[in-house]
Design a protein around this motif. Structure first.
Motif, PDB file in Angstrom:
ATOM      1  N   ARG A 133     100.395  85.244 -49.194  1.00  0.00           N
ATOM      2  CA  ARG A 133     100.068  86.353 -48.288  1.00  0.00           C
ATOM      3  C   ARG A 133     100.896  87.586 -48.621  1.00  0.00           C
ATOM      4  O   ARG A 133     100.375  88.703 -48.713  1.00  0.00           O
ATOM      5  CB  ARG A 133     100.311  85.945 -46.840  1.00  0.00           C
ATOM      6  N   ASN A 134     102.183  87.389 -48.844  1.00  0.00           N
ATOM      7  CA  ASN A 134     103.050  88.526 -49.170  1.00  0.00           C
ATOM      8  C   ASN A 134     102.667  89.163 -50.502  1.00  0.00           C
ATOM      9  O   ASN A 134     102.668  90.391 -50.626  1.00  0.00           O
ATOM     10  CB  ASN A 134     104.515  88.097 -49.194  1.00  0.00           C
ATOM     11  N   GLN A 152      97.924  94.921 -52.358  1.00  0.00           N
ATOM     12  CA  GLN A 152      97.105  95.888 -51.626  1.00  0.00           C
ATOM     13  C   GLN A 152      97.858  97.204 -51.434  1.00  0.00           C
ATOM     14  O   GLN A 152      97.278  98.281 -51.554  1.00  0.00           O
ATOM     15  CB  GLN A 152      96.684  95.315 -50.277  1.00  0.00           C
ATOM     16  N   SER A 153      99.145  97.118 -51.138  1.00  0.00           N
ATOM     17  CA  SER A 153      99.915  98.351 -50.946  1.00  0.00           C
ATOM     18  C   SER A 153     100.040  99.112 -52.253  1.00  0.00           C
ATOM     19  O   SER A 153     100.013 100.348 -52.260  1.00  0.00           O
ATOM     20  CB  SER A 153     101.292  98.052 -50.357  1.00  0.00           C
ATOM     21  N   ASP A 207      92.330 106.432 -60.824  1.00  0.00           N
ATOM     22  CA  ASP A 207      92.181 106.193 -62.255  1.00  0.00           C
ATOM     23  C   ASP A 207      93.244 105.245 -62.814  1.00  0.00           C
ATOM     24  O   ASP A 207      93.164 104.828 -63.963  1.00  0.00           O
ATOM     25  CB  ASP A 207      92.189 107.504 -63.040  1.00  0.00           C
ATOM     26  N   GLN A 208      94.241 104.875 -61.976  1.00  0.00           N
ATOM     27  CA  GLN A 208      95.285 103.967 -62.428  1.00  0.00           C
ATOM     28  C   GLN A 208      95.263 102.637 -61.692  1.00  0.00           C
ATOM     29  O   GLN A 208      96.177 101.838 -61.850  1.00  0.00           O
ATOM     30  CB  GLN A 208      96.651 104.609 -62.244  1.00  0.00           C
ATOM     31  N   VAL A 209      94.247 102.375 -60.905  1.00  0.00           N
ATOM     32  CA  VAL A 209      94.160 101.122 -60.157  1.00  0.00           C
ATOM     33  C   VAL A 209      94.019  99.971 -61.141  1.00  0.00           C
ATOM     34  O   VAL A 209      93.261 100.051 -62.102  1.00  0.00           O
ATOM     35  CB  VAL A 209      92.961 101.131 -59.176  1.00  0.00           C
ATOM     36  N   ALA A 237      95.434  92.311 -61.722  1.00  0.00           N
ATOM     37  CA  ALA A 237      95.967  92.237 -60.365  1.00  0.00           C
ATOM     38  C   ALA A 237      96.144  90.785 -59.942  1.00  0.00           C
ATOM     39  O   ALA A 237      97.162  90.423 -59.348  1.00  0.00           O
ATOM     40  CB  ALA A 237      95.032  92.961 -59.398  1.00  0.00           C
ATOM     41  N   VAL A 238      95.173  89.977 -60.257  1.00  0.00           N
ATOM     42  CA  VAL A 238      95.262  88.550 -59.911  1.00  0.00           C
ATOM     43  C   VAL A 238      96.426  87.917 -60.658  1.00  0.00           C
ATOM     44  O   VAL A 238      97.201  87.149 -60.088  1.00  0.00           O
ATOM     45  CB  VAL A 238      93.930  87.826 -60.220  1.00  0.00           C
TER      46      VAL A 238
END
Length: 181
Positions: free
Chosen positions: A126-127, A133-134, A142-144, A150-151
């Motif tokens: 969860r953390n 997300q933050s 354009d940098q996401v 991410a995973v």
């Protein structure tokens, strides 16, 4: 999970809550692994899905029918204990411990320890997700990070947290073993 339950293999499966829930095997550790192996592959385990959906722990005398886990281990699994990763009524995945065929069943005591560990793992997941997300909300469009990166980042954070917790639980297990003697 290996140390506190005397298991031969341990698996961390995270729930991908799409239209049809799937479980992704994210980490595993066996007796010959010096550290946790990070994996990212979908696993077709009906038992793990049942545990995730019901929120109830399960113990099986023979998990030979769990082919997906057997494929990861390289041979059929023996006794199995599976507990949901739950925190505040939200299920994040399943923690599974297995022993080799012919070994003793997991006890109620083993299940309690595994459930405690799964709660810490659920908090870590969860953390990590909240942190991710933050980061996404603070990052320009354009940098996401793309989902696979991410995973992987979340899995790396979870693995690090689990290794810290595992070391702590190993210390506690050693202390308890010393008290029993």
């Amino acid at each position: 999970a290996l140390y506190i339950t005397r298991a031969d293999q341990a698996f961390l499966l995270l729930l991908d809550a799409g239209e049809e829930p799937e479980l992704c095997l994210c980490a595993t550790r066996g007796p010959n692994d010096r550290e946790v192996r990070l994996i990212q592959e979908n696993v077709d385990s009906q038992l793990a899905l049942e545990v995730a959906r019901s929120g109830q722990a399960r113990v099986m005398a023979d998990a030979g029918g769990e082919e997906a886990l057997g494929n990861v281990i390289g041979h059929p699994a023996g006794p199995l204990a599976a507990v949901p990763l739950r925190w505040h009524q939200e299920t994040f995945g399943v923690l599974i411990a297995t022993r080799d065929p012919g070994e003793s069943l997991f006890s109620e005591h083993d299940l309690e320890w595994l459930s405690g560990l799964s709660e810490y793992a659920a908090i870590a997941v969860r953390n990590a997700r909240r942190h991710h997300q933050s980061l996404q909300s603070e990052t320009p469009a354009d940098q996401v990070l793309q989902p696979p990166a991410a995973v992987q980042h979340a899995v790396d954070q979870i693995a690090a947290e689990l290794q810290r917790l595992g070391a702590r639980l190993e210390d506690l297990s050693t202390q308890l073993a010393g008290e029993e003697e």
